[in-house]
Design an enzyme around this catalytic site. Structure first.
Site, mmCIF file in Angstrom:
data_model
loop_
_atom_site.group_PDB
_atom_site.id
_atom_site.type_symbol
_atom_site.label_atom_id
_atom_site.label_comp_id
_atom_site.label_asym_id
_atom_site.label_seq_id
_atom_site.Cartn_x
_atom_site.Cartn_y
_atom_site.Cartn_z
ATOM 1 N N ARG A 193 30.340 31.575 43.305
ATOM 2 C CA ARG A 193 31.166 30.689 44.135
ATOM 3 C C ARG A 193 30.724 30.716 45.603
ATOM 4 O O ARG A 193 30.860 29.716 46.310
ATOM 5 C CB ARG A 193 32.641 31.075 44.002
ATOM 6 C CG ARG A 193 33.195 30.759 42.608
ATOM 7 C CD ARG A 193 34.444 31.544 42.276
ATOM 8 N NE ARG A 193 35.516 31.252 43.205
ATOM 9 C CZ ARG A 193 36.683 31.914 43.239
ATOM 10 N NH1 ARG A 193 36.897 32.907 42.386
ATOM 11 N NH2 ARG A 193 37.601 31.593 44.106
ATOM 12 N N ARG A 217 33.791 40.206 33.242
ATOM 13 C CA ARG A 217 35.061 39.570 33.565
ATOM 14 C C ARG A 217 34.806 38.198 34.160
ATOM 15 O O ARG A 217 33.822 38.001 34.866
ATOM 16 C CB ARG A 217 35.796 40.383 34.618
ATOM 17 C CG ARG A 217 36.357 41.672 34.100
ATOM 18 C CD ARG A 217 36.810 42.501 35.283
ATOM 19 N NE ARG A 217 37.460 43.722 34.837
ATOM 20 C CZ ARG A 217 37.731 44.747 35.619
ATOM 21 N NH1 ARG A 217 37.407 44.695 36.911
ATOM 22 N NH2 ARG A 217 38.322 45.817 35.154
ATOM 23 N N ASP A 254 36.943 35.521 36.678
ATOM 24 C CA ASP A 254 38.086 35.531 37.597
ATOM 25 C C ASP A 254 39.212 34.592 37.181
ATOM 26 O O ASP A 254 39.004 33.704 36.359
ATOM 27 C CB ASP A 254 37.622 35.046 38.975
ATOM 28 C CG ASP A 254 37.110 36.197 39.786
ATOM 29 O OD1 ASP A 254 37.225 37.349 39.328
ATOM 30 O OD2 ASP A 254 36.582 35.928 40.876
#
Lengths: 253, 253
Positions: free
Chosen positions: B206, B59, B61
């Site tokens: 991140r 996935r 985000d």
């Protein structure tokens, strides 16, 4: 009065251009369309509480971008150029950014002092449409003969009557311009067509790019550029490519 | 049944991610949010008239982009992969593009067959905010010590428990991952942080980027990366930088 020079980056997607042309204005609704000049003048008014007139190096069309447009204005304000820049960037919409603000000489004029301007037309040349850069490139999925495009592009160098590359509805008396540099280069999936000239006719960069694509894809044969240039007739050149592929890269003083 | 592998580029700005996480879904309205997976599955349904389930390499985000996400699905359709690609690109919204479609081996699975993934975090490091690339970069206007960022980044190489860089609300049992490559490089006004790993924890890229910025700006001293890594506590690491700066560059098989 101080003379302030701004260097400005913008994403032209949402705008009717740097400034709305009179003809354009009346054709649509008579109302003002959103322009980059108006956004910056509005921000300056909020900061300086005076109406400011911004002189740019030249207009850019609806949808055309700039990495470094130059504009200047006069003000009696004592704000330092850097404070002006920071204030403007806080007030401006997210698709306009003032990269630099500096005090220029009294006689400096963004348009009249410019020695030349560099425009870049960017083609995404791969089989699949662009997702990430869709607003900043023209998508062309078929093979292009770069060698031939480069060879034909060189014909444009120097002083010529570029009437064939001027928008058909423009009837400016003089279409003589001087192209100082033309480059066609590949960077991975991108093809950049860089044009440097003292001045450009309306749609000239997009019409030259459109002609080079016709040459690169084999629809116009070798030698076409010379024929088209000498014809001095818009009908012979290739199509006007979309505005979104065009970017004002630099203004030289 | 044929096994079709797609390579996909997308601008994640408008999406709730590749797929909506269950927790995310219920937190908002209970309704489905727009996801990239759903857009492609819908386009596939229109073409193949069958419900297709698309397996991605992982996935991404909300707001995260991909230059080359990989996903696969099985179909009995006889359409050639290239026809599938062209059909999909005609049906998909403009911010999603299928770069390649090819027939993969029976056993190929986008997630389980992946050897590693490369994520890139991009920082625009100049004094003025971005106008043209505002959706694809994180803007940081102050100086960054790249040399120190590079040195500290090297501490991350190899197998470690990356609990300190995992989203605090995630309680996965194992946070051990292996980073195969980490690079911090400057390209004009941009700083790219490239991370290659077999797998990433939620928000890991991140959070690592956020920690490196804290190091680069001098808020975390030399040696911090080791201390943070060994602490195994999210509180010690830097902030989670915005999703828009992150891009899934490549998946290796």
């Amino acid at each position: 009065m101080r003379n302030i020079k701004l260097t400005i980056e913008y994403d032209g997607t949402r705008y009717a251009g740097w400034q709305v042309q009179n003809s354009h204005k009346s054709q649509v609704t008579g109302h003002n369309l959103k322009t980059i000049q108006h956004e910056i003048e509005t921000a300056l008014y909020k900061m300086l509480h005076k109406k400011i007139y911004l002189h740019a190096s030249g207009r850019t069309d609806a949808g055309v971008h700039a990495r470094a447009q130059v504009a200047n204005f006069r003000t009696g304000s004592r704000l330092t150029p850097d404070k002006l820049r920071i204030g403007l960037n806080a007030l401006l919409p997210e698709d306009i950014s003032v990269l630099e603000a500096e005090e220029a000489q009294e006689a400096f004029h963004s348009r009249f002092s410019a020695k030349s301007k560099v425009y870049r037309y960017t083609i995404l040349n791969r089989s699949a449409k662009p997702a990430i850069l869709r607003q900043a490139v023209y998508f062309y999925p078929y093979p292009l003969n770069l060698k031939l495009m480069r060879k034909e592009a060189r014909v444009l160098l120097g002083r010529h009557d570029f009437k064939s590359f001027q928008a058909a509805d423009k009837r400016k008396r003089g279409a003589v311009r001087r192209i100082k540099r033309v480059e066609v280069k590949r960077d991975k999936e991108f093809i950049h067509i860089d044009l440097e000239a003292e001045g450009f006719l309306y749609n000239m960069a997009r019409n030259i790019a459109g002609t080079l694509v016709e040459i690169g894809r084999g629809r116009f044969p070798e030698g076409s550029m010379k024929t088209i240039l000498l014809a001095k007739n818009r009908k012979f050149a290739g199509p006007t490519l979309p505005a979104k592929g065009l970017c004002l890269l630099k203004v030289m003083y």
